[in-house]
Scaffold this motif. Structure first.
Motif, PDB file in Angstrom:
ATOM      1  N   ARG A   1      33.062  49.308   7.659  1.00 46.13           N
ATOM      2  CA  ARG A   1      33.122  49.361   6.199  1.00 46.13           C
ATOM      3  C   ARG A   1      32.175  50.445   5.681  1.00 46.13           C
ATOM      4  O   ARG A   1      31.257  50.875   6.379  1.00 46.13           O
ATOM      5  CB  ARG A   1      32.755  48.030   5.557  1.00 46.13           C
ATOM      6  CG  ARG A   1      31.343  47.516   5.804  1.00 46.13           C
ATOM      7  CD  ARG A   1      30.781  46.732   4.596  1.00 46.13           C
ATOM      8  NE  ARG A   1      30.475  47.617   3.479  1.00 46.13           N
ATOM      9  CZ  ARG A   1      30.611  47.280   2.207  1.00 46.13           C
ATOM     10  NH1 ARG A   1      31.016  46.074   1.871  1.00 46.13           N
ATOM     11  NH2 ARG A   1      30.314  48.163   1.247  1.00 46.13           N
TER      12      ARG A   1
ATOM     13  N   LYS B   1      38.715  41.021  -2.743  1.00 42.50           N
ATOM     14  CA  LYS B   1      37.515  40.209  -2.937  1.00 42.50           C
ATOM     15  C   LYS B   1      37.689  39.269  -4.125  1.00 42.50           C
ATOM     16  O   LYS B   1      38.439  39.578  -5.073  1.00 42.50           O
ATOM     17  CB  LYS B   1      36.315  41.121  -3.132  1.00 42.50           C
ATOM     18  CG  LYS B   1      35.886  41.801  -1.840  1.00 42.50           C
ATOM     19  CD  LYS B   1      34.516  42.385  -1.987  1.00 42.50           C
ATOM     20  CE  LYS B   1      33.793  42.451  -0.669  1.00 42.50           C
ATOM     21  NZ  LYS B   1      32.362  42.688  -0.878  1.00 42.50           N
TER      22      LYS B   1
ATOM     23  N   LYS C   1      31.288  53.702  -5.572  1.00 45.70           N
ATOM     24  CA  LYS C   1      30.559  52.440  -5.722  1.00 45.70           C
ATOM     25  C   LYS C   1      30.610  51.885  -7.143  1.00 45.70           C
ATOM     26  O   LYS C   1      30.316  52.607  -8.099  1.00 45.70           O
ATOM     27  CB  LYS C   1      29.085  52.656  -5.340  1.00 45.70           C
ATOM     28  CG  LYS C   1      28.840  53.072  -3.902  1.00 45.70           C
ATOM     29  CD  LYS C   1      29.412  52.108  -2.876  1.00 45.70           C
ATOM     30  CE  LYS C   1      28.925  50.691  -3.012  1.00 45.70           C
ATOM     31  NZ  LYS C   1      29.594  49.789  -2.041  1.00 45.70           N
ATOM     32  N   PRO C   2      30.956  50.606  -7.263  1.00 44.62           N
ATOM     33  CA  PRO C   2      30.914  49.977  -8.590  1.00 44.62           C
ATOM     34  C   PRO C   2      29.489  49.491  -8.861  1.00 44.62           C
ATOM     35  O   PRO C   2      29.090  48.447  -8.370  1.00 44.62           O
ATOM     36  CB  PRO C   2      31.864  48.780  -8.413  1.00 44.62           C
ATOM     37  CG  PRO C   2      31.768  48.440  -6.949  1.00 44.62           C
ATOM     38  CD  PRO C   2      31.330  49.651  -6.200  1.00 44.62           C
TER      39      PRO C   2
ATOM     40  N   ARG D   1      32.963  36.379  -1.460  1.00 40.79           N
ATOM     41  CA  ARG D   1      31.690  37.103  -1.424  1.00 40.79           C
ATOM     42  C   ARG D   1      30.634  36.469  -2.330  1.00 40.79           C
ATOM     43  O   ARG D   1      29.665  37.087  -2.708  1.00 40.79           O
ATOM     44  CB  ARG D   1      31.900  38.574  -1.780  1.00 40.79           C
ATOM     45  CG  ARG D   1      32.775  38.823  -2.965  1.00 40.79           C
ATOM     46  CD  ARG D   1      32.134  38.594  -4.294  1.00 40.79           C
ATOM     47  NE  ARG D   1      31.212  39.685  -4.638  1.00 40.79           N
ATOM     48  CZ  ARG D   1      30.245  39.597  -5.515  1.00 40.79           C
ATOM     49  NH1 ARG D   1      30.061  38.449  -6.182  1.00 40.79           N
ATOM     50  NH2 ARG D   1      29.461  40.603  -5.786  1.00 40.79           N
TER      51      ARG D   1
ATOM     52  N   HIS E   1      26.834  40.272   0.251  1.00 42.27           N
ATOM     53  CA  HIS E   1      26.778  40.257  -1.214  1.00 42.27           C
ATOM     54  C   HIS E   1      26.564  38.847  -1.757  1.00 42.27           C
ATOM     55  O   HIS E   1      26.248  38.682  -2.930  1.00 42.27           O
ATOM     56  CB  HIS E   1      28.037  40.908  -1.811  1.00 42.27           C
ATOM     57  CG  HIS E   1      28.078  42.385  -1.561  1.00 42.27           C
ATOM     58  ND1 HIS E   1      28.629  42.917  -0.436  1.00 42.27           N
ATOM     59  CD2 HIS E   1      27.573  43.427  -2.275  1.00 42.27           C
ATOM     60  CE1 HIS E   1      28.488  44.240  -0.464  1.00 42.27           C
ATOM     61  NE2 HIS E   1      27.854  44.572  -1.564  1.00 42.27           N
TER      62      HIS E   1
ATOM     63  N   GLN F   1      39.825  48.237   0.048  1.00 43.09           N
ATOM     64  CA  GLN F   1      39.118  47.081  -0.513  1.00 43.09           C
ATOM     65  C   GLN F   1      39.265  47.101  -2.030  1.00 43.09           C
ATOM     66  O   GLN F   1      39.043  48.119  -2.668  1.00 43.09           O
ATOM     67  CB  GLN F   1      37.640  47.173  -0.120  1.00 43.09           C
ATOM     68  CG  GLN F   1      36.780  46.064  -0.703  1.00 43.09           C
ATOM     69  CD  GLN F   1      35.355  46.112  -0.162  1.00 43.09           C
ATOM     70  OE1 GLN F   1      35.133  46.306   1.040  1.00 43.09           O
ATOM     71  NE2 GLN F   1      34.376  45.954  -1.033  1.00 43.09           N
TER      72      GLN F   1
ATOM     73  N   GLU G   1      36.363  50.902  -0.592  1.00 41.72           N
ATOM     74  CA  GLU G   1      36.798  50.369  -1.893  1.00 41.72           C
ATOM     75  C   GLU G   1      37.486  51.404  -2.785  1.00 41.72           C
ATOM     76  O   GLU G   1      37.001  52.504  -2.979  1.00 41.72           O
ATOM     77  CB  GLU G   1      35.586  49.770  -2.632  1.00 41.72           C
ATOM     78  CG  GLU G   1      35.976  49.231  -4.007  1.00 41.72           C
ATOM     79  CD  GLU G   1      34.927  48.353  -4.668  1.00 41.72           C
ATOM     80  OE1 GLU G   1      33.920  48.008  -4.019  1.00 41.72           O
ATOM     81  OE2 GLU G   1      35.140  48.013  -5.855  1.00 41.72           O
TER      82      GLU G   1
ATOM     83  N   GLY H   1      37.488  45.479  -5.004  1.00 37.11           N
ATOM     84  CA  GLY H   1      36.207  44.801  -5.196  1.00 37.11           C
ATOM     85  C   GLY H   1      36.270  43.692  -6.228  1.00 37.11           C
ATOM     86  O   GLY H   1      37.247  43.545  -6.977  1.00 37.11           O
ATOM     87  N   THR H   2      35.193  42.941  -6.211  1.00 40.42           N
ATOM     88  CA  THR H   2      35.032  41.809  -7.117  1.00 40.42           C
ATOM     89  C   THR H   2      35.356  42.138  -8.568  1.00 40.42           C
ATOM     90  O   THR H   2      36.055  41.392  -9.246  1.00 40.42           O
ATOM     91  CB  THR H   2      33.562  41.373  -7.018  1.00 40.42           C
ATOM     92  OG1 THR H   2      33.368  40.962  -5.682  1.00 40.42           O
ATOM     93  CG2 THR H   2      33.215  40.273  -7.970  1.00 40.42           C
ATOM     94  N   ARG H   3      34.839  43.256  -9.005  1.00 45.23           N
ATOM     95  CA  ARG H   3      34.994  43.608 -10.426  1.00 45.23           C
ATOM     96  C   ARG H   3      36.419  43.996 -10.783  1.00 45.23           C
ATOM     97  O   ARG H   3      36.756  44.109 -11.955  1.00 45.23           O
ATOM     98  CB  ARG H   3      34.002  44.716 -10.790  1.00 45.23           C
ATOM     99  CG  ARG H   3      32.563  44.233 -10.682  1.00 45.23           C
ATOM    100  CD  ARG H   3      31.606  45.357 -10.361  1.00 45.23           C
ATOM    101  NE  ARG H   3      30.274  44.821 -10.068  1.00 45.23           N
ATOM    102  CZ  ARG H   3      29.882  44.424  -8.858  1.00 45.23           C
ATOM    103  NH1 ARG H   3      30.714  44.489  -7.829  1.00 45.23           N
ATOM    104  NH2 ARG H   3      28.671  43.947  -8.667  1.00 45.23           N
TER     105      ARG H   3
ATOM    106  N   GLU I   1      27.217  44.000   5.747  1.00 43.56           N
ATOM    107  CA  GLU I   1      26.581  45.305   5.565  1.00 43.56           C
ATOM    108  C   GLU I   1      25.527  45.555   6.638  1.00 43.56           C
ATOM    109  O   GLU I   1      24.698  44.674   6.935  1.00 43.56           O
ATOM    110  CB  GLU I   1      25.986  45.412   4.154  1.00 43.56           C
ATOM    111  CG  GLU I   1      27.107  45.569   3.128  1.00 43.56           C
ATOM    112  CD  GLU I   1      26.676  45.917   1.726  1.00 43.56           C
ATOM    113  OE1 GLU I   1      27.551  46.300   0.930  1.00 43.56           O
ATOM    114  OE2 GLU I   1      25.474  45.799   1.404  1.00 43.56           O
TER     115      GLU I   1
END
Ligand code: PEP
Ligand code: MN
Length: 338
Positions: free
Chosen positions: A126, A208, A131-132, A238, A273, A183, A164, A185-187, A299
């Protein structure tokens, strides 16, 4: 779907519900009781706008009997699905640990980390090139160049890459760069336009869980991807927002058995995370695998103290190796391999 009429509903109101159902290609089965009438609607209720029935006069309540998700549900596919990425199975009997840094930084950092990831026995890597970040002033990722660096480093050790995607405009670049798993991501779990776009391709997607998403919302987000034709979806828990501030997020281990029951798709856990600290990662990882997760997204960094993002939660090469060894024992007890 079951439609429960009000106690005083008249025959004209019942007939209106029947007509509405017929116009929606549903078959109405009317049961007249002493106190009230109940109408069973037969047909694919997922295609029905329930509110249009709830809004009819004389209707007390509408109860769905089918799950709102279809393709991702275990009802539609009983066996566990295994997603193959360059011959590496995700799901099934094998447990996969995907590891690498939070962010792609330099070719040297990625190559050294890839070597450590492969040496620990992980088969996928990964790293985020985009990056968020919570703050717009924080490091935002190295961008497109990072995809090339990542691929170059990971290819050397035959590690498929997970990275991501935040912006749909970057999708072609991701595909051209040979990204093996996208990926979400969460957001972005409920960024429906992004979900639709990754639904149109066949590249596997790690989805996620949103910061405060219910399992049902998460399954519906996956259904968005699946509805477009891409059934290669891997769920990743996560941690969710909670009242607790002793750790970054609260790892919802309970989501693992619940998801495994609801969907045939693989479920992995990101302990990094969730805990937010490297020292918590082994305990959370053990819990995840013991609970039935199909893998981990962990990570790690060649020099955690120098990481450009999430330095506190990255494992160093030795810690990653130790974790892999520990998990092998748990996998064996479960009749799985790592
Ligand atoms: C990540 O995996 O780098 C990440 C930003 O994760 P999440 O979307 O879970 O916060
Ligand atoms: Mn991170």
């Amino acid at each position: 779907m079951i439609i429960i009429m009000k106690t005083n509903a008249g025959s004209d109101q019942i007939a209106a519900v029947e007509d509405k159902l017929t116009s929606m290609d549903m078959h109405a089965n009317v049961s007249r009781g002493i106190e009230r009438t109940v109408i069973g609607a037969i047909g694919d209720e997922r295609l029905i706008n329930v509110e249009l029935i709830e809004a009819l006069s004389g209707v007390e309540k509408v109860v769905r009997v089918m799950k709102p998700y279809k393709i991702v549900s275990r009802e539609s596919h009983e066996q566990d699905s295994v997603i193959e990425v360059k011959g590496i199975p995700i799901g099934g009997k094998t447990i996969q640990v995907i590891s690498g840094p939070c962010s792609v930084e330099t070719l040297e950092q990625m190559t050294a980390t890839a070597e450590a990831v492969a040496a620990a026995g992980c088969r996928l890597m990964r790293g985020g090139a985009f990056k968020p970040r919570t703050s717009p002033y924080a490091f935002q990722g190295v961008g497109t160049e990072g995809l090339e660096i990542f691929k170059q480093a990971a290819d050397k050790y035959n590690l498929p890459v997970v990275t991501e995607l935040m912006d749909v405009r970057m999708l072609d670049t991701f595909l051209d760069s040979g990204v093996d798993i996208i990926q979400i991501g969460t957001r972005n779990m409920q960024n429906f336009d992004l979900l639709k776009e990754v639904g149109r391709i066949h590249t596997p997607v790690i989805l996620k869980r949103g910061l405060a998403a219910t399992i049902s919302e998460w399954l519906m987000a996956a259904e968005y991807i699946a509805a477009g034709g891409n059934h290669n979806i891997i769920f990743c828990e996560r941690g969710v927002r909670s009242f607790e501030d002793a750790y970054r997020n609260m790892l919802d281990v309970t989501a693992v058995p619940v998801l495994k029951r609801e969907t045939h798709l693989p479920v992995i856990i990101d302990p990094s995370h969730a805990g937010g600290k490297a020292w918590m990662v082994p305990a959370l990882s053990r819990a995840a695998i013991a609970a039935g997760a199909d893998g981990l997204l962990v990570e790690s960094h060649i020099r955690p103290a120098e990481a450009w993002s999430d330095a506190d939660q990255a494992l160093n090469p030795q810690e990653l190796k130790n974790l892999m060894n520990e998990l092998k024992g748990i996998a064996k007890v479960l009749g799985r391999s790592l």
